[in-house]
Write an enzyme that holds these catalytic residues in place. Sequence first.
Site: not given
Length: 304
Positions: A61, A63, A65, A150
């Site tokens: 989304g 974000y 990394w 989740d």
Amino acid sequence: MAGKKRDKERERAFLDNGSKLLEKLITYCNGRPIPIRSYSCEELERATNNYNPSHLFHRDGKYEWYNAVSAKMSTHNNVLKLIECCLETQIPISVYESAANGSLSGTFNVTSDHDGAQHQREPLSWQSREIAHAISYLHTAFSRPIVHRDIKRGNVFLDQHDVAKLTKFSLSILIPECETHVEDDVCGTALFLCPNYTTTSYITEKVDVYSFGSFLLELLTRQKLHYLLRTDYFDVEDFEDDIKKFTINELVDPAILVGEGGSVLQQLQCVLQLAVICIEKDPEMRPTMVDVIKELRKIERFIL
């Protein structure tokens, strides 16, 4: 002047993002070093080579990394440890231990030999057992159980040795002391959500058991659940019941089973049965994660 303005913006962001929380952590630790330290913007820029795309290994989304800091500090080997943060940016930055081999979201368990030939890894020798241990740890290792909410492939990362690490705890919730459940808004990932949770908003450890069962099904079939449900096999509304009608041979791509002996097929069938039990509509019918680990060990020993 530009430098002073930048410093003021960082100071404001630091206050807004939780410096008070860090101060409380220091107080709670009675002066001992807190387990999470704060990075500056400059330190993170150096660590990522100014957020060079070559360090980017996963997008989720909004974000991103980056591989930058190598550390091994997890209290559990299969939980990705949060070790540092940066509160000087408008959106706070979290720093975790290294997950050099990225996320499972873009691939199923495929590895390469030294000669470059690809092959499938056995599902039980890798993600399923390790993630079961991580979930069980959350449920049992603390005074109040933690429910992840989740569990899915996208929230499992791999370190440089392909050890599976559960991460992304933004939806996690504590069950209050002396209570059997907690109520909260329904959130998580469609098809991995416990039906009882979506209708009642009740959260128990069995919410994670359901998600783990869906996680197992994806590992077994090498298909994402929403692709599996597009077939004529299943009705979305009765998925939990429909899955019980099929054997492992009917659900798994035949190419995966080529050359496998009868004992392996029986093992995979047992894993399928375990996944089916985990996604029972009635939470009381589902096993605990401790029982899931025991069953996975029993299934592994079956072919040893």
